[in-house]
Write a protein that holds these residues in place. Structure first.
Motif, mmCIF file in Angstrom:
data_model
loop_
_atom_site.group_PDB
_atom_site.id
_atom_site.type_symbol
_atom_site.label_atom_id
_atom_site.label_comp_id
_atom_site.label_asym_id
_atom_site.label_seq_id
_atom_site.Cartn_x
_atom_site.Cartn_y
_atom_site.Cartn_z
ATOM 1 N N MET A 1 0.847 -1.192 0.000
ATOM 2 C CA MET A 1 0.000 0.000 0.000
ATOM 3 C C MET A 1 0.885 1.245 0.000
ATOM 4 O O MET A 1 1.779 1.369 0.844
ATOM 5 C CB MET A 1 -0.905 -0.002 1.240
ATOM 6 C CG MET A 1 -1.889 1.149 1.290
ATOM 7 S SD MET A 1 -2.888 1.155 2.816
ATOM 8 C CE MET A 1 -3.683 -0.456 2.731
ATOM 9 N N ASP A 2 0.661 2.160 -0.962
ATOM 10 C CA ASP A 2 1.452 3.379 -0.983
ATOM 11 C C ASP A 2 0.539 4.574 -1.253
ATOM 12 O O ASP A 2 -0.669 4.432 -1.467
ATOM 13 C CB ASP A 2 2.589 3.304 -1.994
ATOM 14 C CG ASP A 2 2.105 3.102 -3.429
ATOM 15 O OD1 ASP A 2 0.999 3.583 -3.761
ATOM 16 O OD2 ASP A 2 2.823 2.486 -4.228
ATOM 17 N N GLN B 1 -1.529 4.705 -4.522
ATOM 18 C CA GLN B 1 -2.709 3.849 -4.478
ATOM 19 C C GLN B 1 -3.840 4.502 -3.679
ATOM 20 O O GLN B 1 -5.002 4.475 -4.088
ATOM 21 C CB GLN B 1 -2.347 2.497 -3.874
ATOM 22 C CG GLN B 1 -1.389 1.681 -4.730
ATOM 23 C CD GLN B 1 -0.840 0.474 -4.000
ATOM 24 O OE1 GLN B 1 -1.236 0.179 -2.864
ATOM 25 N NE2 GLN B 1 0.105 -0.221 -4.626
ATOM 26 N N SER C 1 -6.649 2.362 -12.783
ATOM 27 C CA SER C 1 -7.220 1.019 -12.591
ATOM 28 C C SER C 1 -6.189 0.072 -11.970
ATOM 29 O O SER C 1 -6.521 -0.741 -11.095
ATOM 30 C CB SER C 1 -7.707 0.450 -13.929
ATOM 31 O OG SER C 1 -8.741 1.244 -14.467
ATOM 32 N N ARG C 2 -4.937 0.190 -12.412
ATOM 33 C CA ARG C 2 -3.879 -0.668 -11.868
ATOM 34 C C ARG C 2 -3.645 -0.364 -10.387
ATOM 35 O O ARG C 2 -3.476 -1.290 -9.577
ATOM 36 C CB ARG C 2 -2.583 -0.468 -12.657
ATOM 37 C CG ARG C 2 -1.427 -1.330 -12.166
ATOM 38 C CD ARG C 2 -0.227 -1.217 -13.096
ATOM 39 N NE ARG C 2 0.870 -2.050 -12.632
ATOM 40 C CZ ARG C 2 1.774 -1.675 -11.721
ATOM 41 N NH1 ARG C 2 1.703 -0.457 -11.184
ATOM 42 N NH2 ARG C 2 2.743 -2.498 -11.359
ATOM 43 N N GLN C 3 -3.652 0.911 -10.005
ATOM 44 C CA GLN C 3 -3.455 1.260 -8.596
ATOM 45 C C GLN C 3 -4.569 0.684 -7.728
ATOM 46 O O GLN C 3 -4.319 0.194 -6.616
ATOM 47 C CB GLN C 3 -3.398 2.787 -8.432
ATOM 48 C CG GLN C 3 -2.255 3.472 -9.148
ATOM 49 C CD GLN C 3 -0.896 3.136 -8.552
ATOM 50 O OE1 GLN C 3 -0.787 2.478 -7.530
ATOM 51 N NE2 GLN C 3 0.157 3.579 -9.232
ATOM 52 N N ARG D 1 -6.369 -2.047 -8.418
ATOM 53 C CA ARG D 1 -6.187 -3.500 -8.350
ATOM 54 C C ARG D 1 -5.098 -3.864 -7.343
ATOM 55 O O ARG D 1 -5.242 -4.806 -6.552
ATOM 56 C CB ARG D 1 -5.837 -4.066 -9.732
ATOM 57 C CG ARG D 1 -7.012 -4.116 -10.704
ATOM 58 C CD ARG D 1 -6.704 -5.034 -11.880
ATOM 59 N NE ARG D 1 -5.488 -4.616 -12.592
ATOM 60 C CZ ARG D 1 -5.485 -3.748 -13.594
ATOM 61 N NH1 ARG D 1 -6.619 -3.197 -14.003
ATOM 62 N NH2 ARG D 1 -4.353 -3.426 -14.199
ATOM 63 N N LEU D 2 -3.987 -3.140 -7.371
ATOM 64 C CA LEU D 2 -2.896 -3.410 -6.425
ATOM 65 C C LEU D 2 -3.346 -3.190 -4.990
ATOM 66 O O LEU D 2 -2.991 -3.962 -4.087
ATOM 67 C CB LEU D 2 -1.704 -2.504 -6.748
ATOM 68 C CG LEU D 2 -0.942 -2.805 -8.034
ATOM 69 C CD1 LEU D 2 0.102 -1.718 -8.306
ATOM 70 C CD2 LEU D 2 -0.267 -4.176 -7.954
ATOM 71 N N LEU D 3 -4.136 -2.152 -4.770
ATOM 72 C CA LEU D 3 -4.610 -1.875 -3.415
ATOM 73 C C LEU D 3 -5.576 -2.959 -2.945
ATOM 74 O O LEU D 3 -5.514 -3.398 -1.787
ATOM 75 C CB LEU D 3 -5.289 -0.497 -3.381
ATOM 76 C CG LEU D 3 -5.704 0.028 -2.015
ATOM 77 C CD1 LEU D 3 -4.515 0.095 -1.062
ATOM 78 C CD2 LEU D 3 -6.335 1.404 -2.151
ATOM 79 N N GLU D 4 -6.452 -3.409 -3.830
ATOM 80 C CA GLU D 4 -7.379 -4.478 -3.466
ATOM 81 C C GLU D 4 -6.626 -5.769 -3.177
ATOM 82 O O GLU D 4 -6.986 -6.514 -2.246
ATOM 83 C CB GLU D 4 -8.407 -4.685 -4.587
ATOM 84 C CG GLU D 4 -9.418 -3.548 -4.681
ATOM 85 C CD GLU D 4 -10.436 -3.753 -5.781
ATOM 86 O OE1 GLU D 4 -11.599 -3.386 -5.581
ATOM 87 O OE2 GLU D 4 -10.057 -4.290 -6.852
ATOM 88 N N ASP D 5 -5.572 -6.062 -3.947
ATOM 89 C CA ASP D 5 -4.745 -7.242 -3.664
ATOM 90 C C ASP D 5 -4.079 -7.120 -2.297
ATOM 91 O O ASP D 5 -3.971 -8.101 -1.553
ATOM 92 C CB ASP D 5 -3.669 -7.407 -4.745
ATOM 93 C CG ASP D 5 -4.243 -7.825 -6.088
ATOM 94 O OD1 ASP D 5 -5.397 -8.298 -6.104
ATOM 95 O OD2 ASP D 5 -3.542 -7.665 -7.102
ATOM 96 N N ASP D 6 -3.648 -5.896 -1.960
ATOM 97 C CA ASP D 6 -2.945 -5.678 -0.690
ATOM 98 C C ASP D 6 -3.876 -5.878 0.492
ATOM 99 O O ASP D 6 -3.526 -6.545 1.472
ATOM 100 C CB ASP D 6 -2.363 -4.263 -0.673
ATOM 101 C CG ASP D 6 -1.403 -4.033 0.474
ATOM 102 O OD1 ASP D 6 -1.225 -4.954 1.293
ATOM 103 O OD2 ASP D 6 -0.823 -2.948 0.566
#
Length: 310
Positions: free
Chosen positions: A1-2, A5, A33-35, A37-42
């Motif tokens: 998480m950054d 995101q 959209s990529r940010q 997705r990365l946050l949801e994965d985190d």
């Protein structure tokens, strides 16, 4: 998480749309959209419901949004304070003001801060008392002017101004400051009142219950501008502190008379969180806010206001 995101997440939450969020952030849509997705994965949970006409927060998204806003606000405060560390008092001060007082205070307050503490950056948010109290408790604002609230372990208050409630109507209502209107005199009159649990509505409802007065409430609204517009349009009388429509009373667009038997008044207090220290820039800014509020009362600009502060 950054931070990228979190900023993308909040932008989508506010706009309800990835395209609009990308435009706000000056990014391309795939990057936003990529940010997300990365946050949801985190966090391990979906943050948005993808719907046909936009995106809405899931329960997990709502929980994260509250923390993300506070985290970014604290970082903004830190940046503002660090940027002016060699320039005297500096930092970000977030202040909550009521709709009825924001026009009276915001410009004079901002001018005073700019003149005396140029290193302080001010953020002024408008909301009704209940919303301001929530923001104060969550840390989204440093301080707020509220209607008098019940004693609380997490909020400390100082009374500043007492102001009466008036019956407000169009010119043909014949209302005059020299002729108070008894509460019972409102029975059978069409009224435009704030929606419960607005502070003024609570005061009026309680007084009516004690006096056994039944009111004909034609319209309820949680927006002061709508309340004013409806009264100007002849939809009924309303109950407000005179400061809320001071310009209209002075110009004759609206007429007003004190509410009597019983007379009703509200107290405006300066509220601060009791559980965290008040930073120096906040203390300095609040001294100026209190000074400008007192000046408005003493000069008569704050119609019918009575100063309670020191």
């Amino acid at each position: 998480m950054d931070l990228k995101q979190l900023r993308a997440f909040l932008a989508v939450a506010e706009t309800g749309n990835v395209t609009r969020a990308a435009r706000m952030l000056h990014l391309v849509q795939p990057a936003v959209s990529r940010q997300i997705r990365l946050l949801e994965d985190d966090v391990g949970a979906p943050l948005f419901e993808r719907e046909r006409y936009g995106m809405s927060l899931t329960r997990a998204g709502q929980a994260l949004a509250e923390h993300a806003r506070r985290a970014l606000l604290e970082l903004d405060r830190a940046r503002a304070e660090i940027a002016g560390v060699d320039e005297g008092v500096s930092g970000l001060v977030t202040l909550g003001l009521l709709p009825s007082s924001i026009d009276m205070l915001s410009s004079a307050f901002a001018s005073a801060v700019a003149a005396e503490y140029p290193g302080i950056r001010v953020c002024i948010a408008m909301g009704y008392a209940g919303t301001l109290l929530q923001w104060l408790q969550s840390g989204e604002v440093d301080a707020a002017l509220l209607y008098g609230i019940r004693r609380s372990a997490d909020i400390q208050t100082s009374p500043l101004i007492e102001e009466p409630l008036w019956v407000i109507g169009p010119p043909r209502s014949g209302l005059r400051p020299s002729r108070p209107v008894p509460l019972a005199g409102l029975a059978g009159r069409r009224l435009v009142l704030p929606s419960a649990p607005h502070g003024i509505r609570t005061l009026v409802d309680h007084a009516c219950a004690v006096a056994n007065v039944a009111l004909d409430i034609a319209v309820e609204t949680n927006a002061l501008s709508v309340q004013r517009s409806l009264v100007l349009g002849g939809q009924g009388l309303t109950v407000l502190p005179p400061i809320a429509v001071a310009d209209d009373l002075r110009s004759g667009k609206l007429r007003g008379a004190p509410l009597a038997d019983p007379a009703l008044a509200r107290t405006i207090v300066l509220a601060l969180p009791a559980g965290r220290p008040t930073a120096r820039p906040v203390r300095c800014a609040l001294e100026l806010l209190v000074r400008e509020a007192r000046r408005a009362v003493v000069s008569g600009s704050w119609l019918e206001g009575r100063w309670l502060g020191e």
